[in-house]
Scaffold this active site. Sequence first.
Site, PDB file in Angstrom:
ATOM      1  N   GLY A   1      10.907 -42.893  54.990  1.00 60.81           N
ATOM      2  CA  GLY A   1      11.208 -42.289  53.683  1.00 60.81           C
ATOM      3  C   GLY A   1      11.478 -43.329  52.609  1.00 60.81           C
TER       4      GLY A   1
ATOM      5  CG  ASP B   1       0.064 -45.611  52.365  1.00 61.69           C
ATOM      6  OD1 ASP B   1       0.074 -46.463  51.460  1.00 61.69           O
ATOM      7  OD2 ASP B   1       0.635 -44.506  52.274  1.00 61.69           O
TER       8      ASP B   1
HETATM    9  C1  GLA Z   1       1.425 -43.235  48.888  1.00 60.79           C
HETATM   10  C2  GLA Z   1       0.079 -42.727  49.384  1.00 60.79           C
HETATM   11  C3  GLA Z   1      -1.027 -43.755  49.084  1.00 60.79           C
HETATM   12  C4  GLA Z   1      -1.000 -44.194  47.620  1.00 60.79           C
HETATM   13  C5  GLA Z   1       0.409 -44.568  47.202  1.00 60.79           C
HETATM   14  C6  GLA Z   1       0.518 -44.839  45.723  1.00 60.79           C
HETATM   15  O1  GLA Z   1       1.832 -44.348  49.608  1.00 60.79           O
HETATM   16  O2  GLA Z   1       0.122 -42.487  50.767  1.00 60.79           O
HETATM   17  O3  GLA Z   1      -2.281 -43.217  49.435  1.00 60.79           O
HETATM   18  O4  GLA Z   1      -1.539 -43.213  46.795  1.00 60.79           O
HETATM   19  O5  GLA Z   1       1.350 -43.550  47.515  1.00 60.79           O
HETATM   20  O6  GLA Z   1      -0.205 -45.957  45.396  1.00 60.79           O
END
Ligand code: GLA
Length: 412
Positions: free
Chosen positions: A147, A197
């Site tokens: 989180g 990510d």
């Molecule tokens: C989260 C989402 C990613 C990206 C970021 C913002 O981490 O999982 O895909 O959009 O926010 O950059």
Amino acid sequence: MNESGPNTVEETEPVATEEIALDTATGPVERARTGLQTAFGDGSADAPAPLVAIAPGRVNLVGGHTDYNDGLCLPLAVDRHVAVAARPRDDDLIRVVATDFGETATFTPDDDPDGWVAYVAAVARVLREDTDILGADLAIASDVPSGAGLSSSAAIELAVGRALLGIAGVEIPTTDLALACWRAEREGVGVECGILDQFAVGLCKPDSALFLDCRTREFEQVHISGDVGILVVETGVSHELADSGYNDRVRECEEAVATLRDRGVDIDSLRDVDTDLLEAHTGALSDVLSQRARHVVTENERVWEAREALSTGDFDRVGEAMVASHRSLRDDYEVSCPELDAAVELATGTDGVYGARMTGGGFGGSAVALVDGDALERAETTIRSAVAEQVGEDAQVFACRPSGGVRLVTTE
Ligand code: GLA
């Protein structure tokens, strides 16, 4: 994209070849190994020794909310990991224990469990579509705060996926694993996230940032030459993407694209828009949609700028791009919060800090700061002593090193 050409999906090494000895994640690795034994025993007499996969958390230096707009980003992996110890089973059941909070779950390929187990089940389901992965006993341990906007969920997905493939002896390229985990997150958990990510957690390399083009899915390792450190300031405000305005932002970007297309502008996504084009169509978009589009357009420019500056060791320029990125995320994209703003203000006001910004989806989570290596310890101490008062009672700070992506661990 670089002298040796772009990295493409086809050129990527199969994941199963990445067996790297590791000493930095002893905590979660050991806890996962022990947790497997405690929860599920030794396995049958002829059971192989458990395999352990680890996947890091990530921060993003610049390139916030660009990934689902076909844009650019510049993440690096931190040296905090999710570890998954795994042993194959003779049936198709998956039993999994979360050793850090002592919860166990069992599910079949047809089940659709909730909560943290949903991540595990979604990865298994997606991988089963194309590979013969087996049932498994799994134990998960982590020192990636959850989180906190550091992609703990992508780290769970990649580590679980890598472990399931490993015990089945299946090799697929890391980019394919990252894409499978991305689908798992979207379909299994319902967040309309981009690929940032899962690609960062899968593909980052030590001492490097990953320049990622989310449209072509090409990427380049940008070696960080020079003495810099990374500080993460966790605000202590939990960010839950599914509950936040994240999917609203995805919608708003789509609406901005649709509106421009209705005016005859030939674009597929905000990646195709530049500042001139946006200015030429001022008035077509509502104020809110103009702001969202302006963030994405200028953020892509900042990623180009920061990538160039990082590769030449011009950390002042990287820092400037980070600070401008935070302002844009705060004012135009409106995904920051007072605690994140305070964390960025505290960090940027500290000696030796080149720049700072929020990282991840926002609405809470963490800020990342780029710091002169010589000043790192001092900056960490300064920020730590002020963070509770200036950011929040649960706020914390830690230093980390740019690390490698998902891999198997050999610790003997
Ligand atoms: C989260 C989402 C990613 C990206 C970021 C913002 O981490 O999982 O895909 O959009 O926010 O950059």
